[in-house]
Design a protein around this motif. Structure first.
Motif, short mmCIF file in Angstrom:
data_model
loop_
_atom_site.label_atom_id
_atom_site.label_comp_id
_atom_site.label_asym_id
_atom_site.label_seq_id
_atom_site.Cartn_x
_atom_site.Cartn_y
_atom_site.Cartn_z
N VAL A 52 -11.39 -5.97 13.67
CA VAL A 52 -11.82 -6.71 14.86
C VAL A 52 -10.76 -6.62 15.96
O VAL A 52 -11.09 -6.57 17.15
CB VAL A 52 -12.10 -8.18 14.49
N ALA A 53 -9.49 -6.57 15.57
CA ALA A 53 -8.40 -6.48 16.55
C ALA A 53 -8.23 -5.07 17.11
O ALA A 53 -7.38 -4.85 17.97
CB ALA A 53 -7.10 -6.94 15.91
N GLY A 54 -9.02 -4.11 16.62
CA GLY A 54 -8.99 -2.77 17.18
C GLY A 54 -8.14 -1.76 16.44
O GLY A 54 -7.82 -0.70 16.99
N TYR A 55 -7.80 -2.04 15.19
CA TYR A 55 -6.96 -1.14 14.41
C TYR A 55 -7.77 -0.22 13.51
O TYR A 55 -8.83 -0.61 13.01
CB TYR A 55 -5.99 -1.96 13.54
N ARG A 56 -7.27 0.98 13.34
CA ARG A 56 -7.70 1.82 12.22
C ARG A 56 -6.95 1.32 11.00
O ARG A 56 -5.76 1.00 11.06
CB ARG A 56 -7.31 3.28 12.45
N VAL A 57 -7.65 1.26 9.87
CA VAL A 57 -7.06 0.66 8.69
C VAL A 57 -7.21 1.56 7.48
O VAL A 57 -8.29 2.11 7.22
CB VAL A 57 -7.70 -0.72 8.38
N VAL B 144 -13.47 0.82 6.50
CA VAL B 144 -12.34 1.73 6.65
C VAL B 144 -12.70 3.13 6.15
O VAL B 144 -13.72 3.33 5.49
CB VAL B 144 -11.10 1.21 5.87
N GLU B 145 -11.82 4.07 6.47
CA GLU B 145 -12.04 5.45 6.05
C GLU B 145 -11.51 5.71 4.64
O GLU B 145 -12.02 6.59 3.94
CB GLU B 145 -11.33 6.39 7.03
N GLN B 146 -10.48 4.98 4.24
CA GLN B 146 -9.85 5.27 2.95
C GLN B 146 -9.39 3.98 2.28
O GLN B 146 -8.72 3.15 2.90
CB GLN B 146 -8.64 6.20 3.16
N VAL B 147 -9.75 3.82 1.01
CA VAL B 147 -9.28 2.72 0.18
C VAL B 147 -8.73 3.33 -1.10
O VAL B 147 -9.43 4.07 -1.80
CB VAL B 147 -10.41 1.73 -0.17
N LEU B 148 -7.50 3.03 -1.41
CA LEU B 148 -6.89 3.44 -2.68
C LEU B 148 -6.83 2.23 -3.59
O LEU B 148 -6.31 1.17 -3.20
CB LEU B 148 -5.49 4.01 -2.45
N THR B 149 -7.36 2.37 -4.78
CA THR B 149 -7.37 1.28 -5.74
C THR B 149 -6.15 1.39 -6.65
O THR B 149 -5.93 2.42 -7.28
CB THR B 149 -8.65 1.30 -6.59
N VAL B 150 -5.37 0.32 -6.70
CA VAL B 150 -4.19 0.26 -7.56
C VAL B 150 -4.36 -0.95 -8.47
O VAL B 150 -4.49 -2.08 -7.99
CB VAL B 150 -2.90 0.13 -6.74
N SER B 151 -4.38 -0.72 -9.76
CA SER B 151 -4.54 -1.83 -10.70
C SER B 151 -3.31 -2.72 -10.66
O SER B 151 -2.21 -2.28 -10.32
CB SER B 151 -4.78 -1.30 -12.11
N CYS B 152 -3.51 -3.98 -11.00
CA CYS B 152 -2.38 -4.91 -11.05
C CYS B 152 -2.57 -5.82 -12.24
O CYS B 152 -3.66 -5.95 -12.79
CB CYS B 152 -2.30 -5.71 -9.75
N ASP B 153 -1.48 -6.46 -12.65
CA ASP B 153 -1.54 -7.42 -13.75
C ASP B 153 -1.33 -8.81 -13.18
O ASP B 153 -1.39 -9.02 -11.97
CB ASP B 153 -0.52 -7.07 -14.84
#
Length: 413
Positions: free
Chosen positions: A23-28, A43-52
């Motif tokens: 909304v603020a005008g950023y590419r994310v 967004v154009e790209q989402v990387l999934t990183v598992s967490c505990d």
């Protein structure tokens, strides 16, 4: 045409921050643990990183960063997932700028051996707190008697998942501590800081959503900006004091227990409580040196500063005017009451966010989605979001039971 600024957002669940940034005008570009449908759609790209339960693990987060071209990015804005492992923020700084508080500030806020002595020095009220000596021998010296009103907590914990009745815990982690359980209403203050001064965004009431093994699990929040609590001026002063002591930057939040009638009874005769709790009207529980879940209560309004721009400017030492909201907003987390697999083709209500993708397997007691409500006052907004929560639980039970019948590895009640 000037290219939009590009930012990396990293959080266990990045949807709220991602919406604000877009909304603020950023590419994310996003790194998070869920890759929810509404996040991916933005967004154009989402990387999934598992967490505990302690957040992002350093090696997995570093591996994700190496997959990105960070040369065009202004920096990384982060949410939850780093409190227990501030070294992951230090690792990220080798790739790009971290836009917010640094790892040293996170350590001072989220490690109890640093935070509570700081509160004592600053004369800020907090519940009686016991830190063990090194090793399990230290646990035996502070373990309360059965039925005594103490809570077991871990440094760097978030979402209430780390909080347990102390008399139910048999051993103690190295970063754990005990804190007196107090009666009263849980409040939070969201504020923005430029390293020296702060400006409030809003104050909220929070509630729990007890799980099987997490009786103090975060449930949701509602804005109190039209019905500010009596302790509001003292909350602002506490945020200002912490801002100057720690050099806080960007969006931050503090959680407190507002004094209730039973809280005074618990305090009677206890010499462990710091002075000034009576005049302050609250006990400070924690400081979150990052944007908190309550940012979702402040959707962008035409002609007003948005929270993401507020955060970015404050990180550069500039305090913009915080947005005002005419409506009162509430949100709540929907937790899975049984293990489910999300089928394709579900039509989610418009007041739902954090929507899991088709095929996602949601474990019992894990967050499934969020619901959002708006009204003219806090009581009405809270009632509406609770109604939505009940509707979602019923809808999901009916809608997903068919999917469960077709999956041998899941069960339902």
């Amino acid at each position: 045409m000037q290219a939009r600024p590009h930012v990396l957002i990293a959080a266990i669940s990045a949807r709220a921050l991602t919406q604000l940034a877009v909304v603020a005008g950023y590419r994310v570009t996003v790194i998070d643990a869920y890759a929810d449908e509404d996040t991916c759609a933005l967004v154009e790209q989402v990387l999934t990183v598992s967490c505990d339960e302690r957040g992002f693990e350093a090696a997995a987060f570093a591996a994700a960063l190496t997959q990105l071209d960070t040369s065009s990015m202004t920096g990384m804005v982060y949410g939850s997932g780093f409190e227990a492992r501030p070294e992951v923020l230090e690792l990220a700084q080798a790739f790009l700028a971290v836009l917010g508080n640094g790892a040293d500030v996170v350590r001072r806020c989220k490690q109890p051996q640093h935070f509570f002595p700081l509160l004592q020095t600053l004369d800020l009220p907090y519940p009686a707190t016991r830190l063990p000596e090194a090793g399990q021998e230290g646990w035996s010296t502070i373990k309360p008697a059965a039925g005594d009103a103490w809570l077991y907590k871990r440094g760097g914990g978030c979402g209430g998942l780390h909080v347990q009745p102390a008399d139910k815990v048999s051993s103690m982690a190295d970063d754990a501590y005990l804190q007196r359980k107090l009666a009263g209403r849980t409040l939070s203050l969201l504020f923005v800081a430029d390293g020296h001064d702060m400006q409030p965004v809003g104050v909220h009431a929070q509630w729990w959503s007890p799980g099987t093994h997490a009786p103090y699990r975060y449930g949701g929040a509602v804005s109190l900006n039209q019905e500010r609590p009596a302790c509001y001026p003292a909350l602002l002063q506490a945020a200002q004091t912490l801002t100057r002591a720690l050099g806080l930057r960007g969006l931050n939040g503090i959680d407190v227990i507002e004094h209730g009638p039973l809280a005074a009874e618990l305090e009677t005769g206890s010499g462990a409580f710091p002075q000034r709790q009576a005049e302050a009207g609250f006990h400070l529980l924690e400081l979150n040196p990052r944007p908190t879940a309550t940012v979702t209560l402040y959707p962008a309004q035409p002609g007003q500063s948005d929270l993401f721009s507020l955060h970015m400017a404050a990180c550069q030492g500039v305090l913009l005017t915080a947005p005002s909201c005419s409506a009162v907003h509430a949100h709540a987390v929907v937790y899975a009451v049984h293990a489910v697999t999300i089928p394709a083709g579900l039509h989610w209500p418009p007041w739902v966010s954090d929507i899991p993708s088709a095929g996602s397997c949601i474990a019992t007691d894990s967050p499934l989605c969020s619901v959002h409500a708006s009204a003219d006052d806090a009581a009405a907004a809270h009632a509406l979001v609770q109604q939505q929560l009940a509707e979602m639980q019923a809808w999901l039970h009916l809608g997903l039971s068919v999917a469960n019948d077709n999956n041998n590895d899941t069960e339902h009640d």
